[in-house]
Design a protein around this motif. Structure first.
Motif, short mmCIF file in Angstrom:
data_model
loop_
_atom_site.label_atom_id
_atom_site.label_comp_id
_atom_site.label_asym_id
_atom_site.label_seq_id
_atom_site.Cartn_x
_atom_site.Cartn_y
_atom_site.Cartn_z
N UNK A 242 0.83 -1.21 0.00
CA UNK A 242 0.00 0.00 0.00
C UNK A 242 0.87 1.26 0.00
N UNK A 243 1.96 1.24 0.76
CA UNK A 243 2.86 2.40 0.82
C UNK A 243 3.57 2.64 -0.50
N UNK A 244 3.72 1.58 -1.31
CA UNK A 244 4.36 1.70 -2.62
C UNK A 244 3.35 1.95 -3.74
N UNK A 245 2.09 2.21 -3.39
CA UNK A 245 1.11 2.59 -4.39
C UNK A 245 0.53 1.47 -5.21
N UNK A 246 0.63 0.23 -4.73
CA UNK A 246 0.01 -0.89 -5.44
C UNK A 246 -1.42 -1.07 -4.93
N UNK A 247 -2.37 -1.23 -5.84
CA UNK A 247 -3.74 -1.55 -5.44
C UNK A 247 -3.75 -2.94 -4.79
N UNK A 248 -4.62 -3.15 -3.81
CA UNK A 248 -4.66 -4.40 -3.07
C UNK A 248 -5.92 -5.20 -3.40
N UNK A 249 -5.72 -6.49 -3.58
CA UNK A 249 -6.82 -7.43 -3.80
C UNK A 249 -6.54 -8.62 -2.89
N UNK A 250 -7.43 -8.87 -1.92
CA UNK A 250 -7.10 -9.84 -0.88
C UNK A 250 -8.33 -10.57 -0.38
N UNK A 251 -8.07 -11.75 0.21
CA UNK A 251 -9.11 -12.49 0.93
C UNK A 251 -9.22 -11.93 2.35
N UNK A 252 -10.41 -12.01 2.91
CA UNK A 252 -10.60 -11.56 4.28
C UNK A 252 -10.01 -12.58 5.25
N UNK A 253 -9.55 -12.08 6.40
CA UNK A 253 -9.00 -12.97 7.42
C UNK A 253 -8.15 -12.19 8.40
N UNK A 254 -8.52 -12.18 9.67
CA UNK A 254 -7.73 -11.48 10.66
C UNK A 254 -7.73 -9.98 10.41
N UNK A 255 -6.52 -9.39 10.37
CA UNK A 255 -6.37 -7.95 10.23
C UNK A 255 -6.33 -7.48 8.78
N UNK A 256 -6.53 -8.38 7.83
CA UNK A 256 -6.37 -8.02 6.41
C UNK A 256 -7.29 -6.87 6.01
N UNK A 257 -8.52 -6.89 6.49
CA UNK A 257 -9.47 -5.85 6.10
C UNK A 257 -9.00 -4.45 6.50
N UNK A 258 -8.14 -4.35 7.52
CA UNK A 258 -7.61 -3.06 7.95
C UNK A 258 -6.87 -2.34 6.82
N UNK A 259 -6.28 -3.11 5.91
CA UNK A 259 -5.46 -2.54 4.84
C UNK A 259 -6.26 -2.28 3.56
N UNK A 260 -7.47 -2.77 3.49
CA UNK A 260 -8.23 -2.74 2.24
C UNK A 260 -9.30 -1.67 2.29
N UNK A 261 -9.24 -0.72 1.37
CA UNK A 261 -10.24 0.34 1.31
C UNK A 261 -10.44 0.74 -0.15
N UNK A 262 -11.68 1.00 -0.52
CA UNK A 262 -11.97 1.41 -1.89
C UNK A 262 -11.25 2.71 -2.24
N UNK A 263 -11.06 3.59 -1.25
CA UNK A 263 -10.42 4.88 -1.52
C UNK A 263 -8.95 4.74 -1.90
N UNK A 264 -8.34 3.59 -1.59
CA UNK A 264 -6.97 3.33 -2.01
C UNK A 264 -6.91 2.20 -3.05
N UNK A 265 -8.01 1.97 -3.73
CA UNK A 265 -8.02 0.99 -4.81
C UNK A 265 -8.14 -0.44 -4.38
N UNK A 266 -8.51 -0.69 -3.12
CA UNK A 266 -8.53 -2.05 -2.61
C UNK A 266 -9.85 -2.76 -2.79
N UNK A 267 -9.79 -4.09 -2.76
CA UNK A 267 -10.99 -4.92 -2.83
C UNK A 267 -10.78 -6.17 -1.97
N UNK A 268 -11.77 -6.49 -1.16
CA UNK A 268 -11.72 -7.64 -0.27
C UNK A 268 -12.66 -8.72 -0.78
N UNK A 269 -12.20 -9.97 -0.80
CA UNK A 269 -13.01 -11.09 -1.28
C UNK A 269 -13.15 -12.14 -0.17
#
Length: 325
Positions: A242-269
């Protein structure tokens, strides 16, 4: 600290360096060296949970013992942890043996509050290193996975789903950066899956273990960072991506959702098959991929990265709390 480059190992290395840089008398010791400690307090990594009761018993009571809780083995079980009886006897004994617990995330701290409500605890989130804050303005269209190839990281079910769903029109590269020797049988199954499927064989690249500079150079160019991990107590690779500007695409689990936000291009599955479908859908829609990449880079440039000196300050606060306990 010279072990595999896991999130916990990196955390410990960077925290110790930051503490020493500010003049704190912090040093790494093996358990065998703690027979007659001169320190006022000892912090034990959660890799050594089984040793904690014995360690507490042999140390003088004026030596305070804290736990750096990077993970609990029970977190990797299918059932969601909610109540103290779900912990193993060894985990309960380890928690009972310490006077304070440091967790790397609010998620894990709150979970510990449910599992051991009487135990004093603090959150000390990791810092984030960057080679190029925000990454490159132009990205290379690749998807990058950052994980040692172990079962918890969900690589095999993701590959199996891609083998079922991908077609000739899916021309992107999926690069996997991480060691293959920690769970050799699992890694061998992942490699075999790629050898047996034409699309995977042509489009998946195994990078092996990379140095931080090599990894960050990849992150700075990648369009997307993908995580199929079942559970992360923090998710340092996601924070670095995220700090290097890569969009994130991840499965949910534990703290993962903390890093995923639509405003930073993220998507949680929900799981690796859903992740594979989302990955293919996004890579087929280049304007949407470009939009998310720009969002990710803008977010990274606006928010910056947490320094390890700030981490050291927070940890010293936890040390003060341990000494008062």
């Amino acid at each position: 600290l010279n072990g595999p480059a896991t999130g916990g190992t990196l955390y410990n290395q960077q925290l110790l360096a930051a503490l020493q840089a500010r003049g704190s008398d912090a040093r790494q010791l093996a358990l065998a060296e703690l027979v007659e400690p001169s320190s006022a307090q000892v912090w034990v990594d959660s890799l050594y949970l089984p040793e904690l009761p014995g360690l507490r018993a042999r140390l003088p009571r004026n030596v305070r013992v804290g736990l750096l809780l990077h993970y609990l083995p029970s977190l990797l079980q299918p059932a969601e942890l909610e109540r103290p009886p779900q912990l193993s006897a060894a985990e309960r004994a380890a928690l009972a043996a310490v006077e304070h617990v440091v967790t790397p995330s609010t998620y894990l701290c709150e979970l510990l509050g449910a599992l051991a409500p009487e135990k004093p605890r603090s959150v000390v989130e990791p810092g984030v290193q960057t080679l190029q804050p925000g990454g490159a303005e132009r990205r290379d269209g690749t998807a990058l996975m950052i994980c040692n190839v172990t079962e918890n990281k969900g690589v095999l079910p993701l590959l199996a789903a891609l083998a079922r769903l991908a077609s000739a029109r899916d021309g992107f590269a999926l690069c996997i950066a991480g060691r293959l020797d920690l769970e050799p049988a699992y890694a061998a199954a992942c490699l075999a899956q790629c050898e047996q499927n034409a699309w995977l064989k042509a489009h998946v690249t195994w990078l092996g273990g990379l140095t931080h500079d090599q990894l960050f150079a990849r992150l700075s160019r990648a369009s997307l960072c993908v995580s199929a991990s079942h559970m992360e107590s923090y998710g340092m690779a996601l924070a670095e991506a995220r700090a290097h500007g890569a969009a994130l695409l991840a499965c949910q689990g534990g703290n993962i959702a903390h890093h995923i936000a639509a405003e930073s291009g993220g998507e949680l599955t929900a799981d690796p098959p859903a992740l594979a479908a989302a990955l293919l859908r996004l890579m087929r829609d280049r304007p949407e991929l470009e939009r998310r990449t720009q969002l990710a880079r803008s977010w990274a440039l606006a928010h910056g990265a947490r320094s390890w000196q700030a981490v050291a300050d927070d940890f010293l606060g936890a040390c003060a709390a341990l000494q008062r306990s």
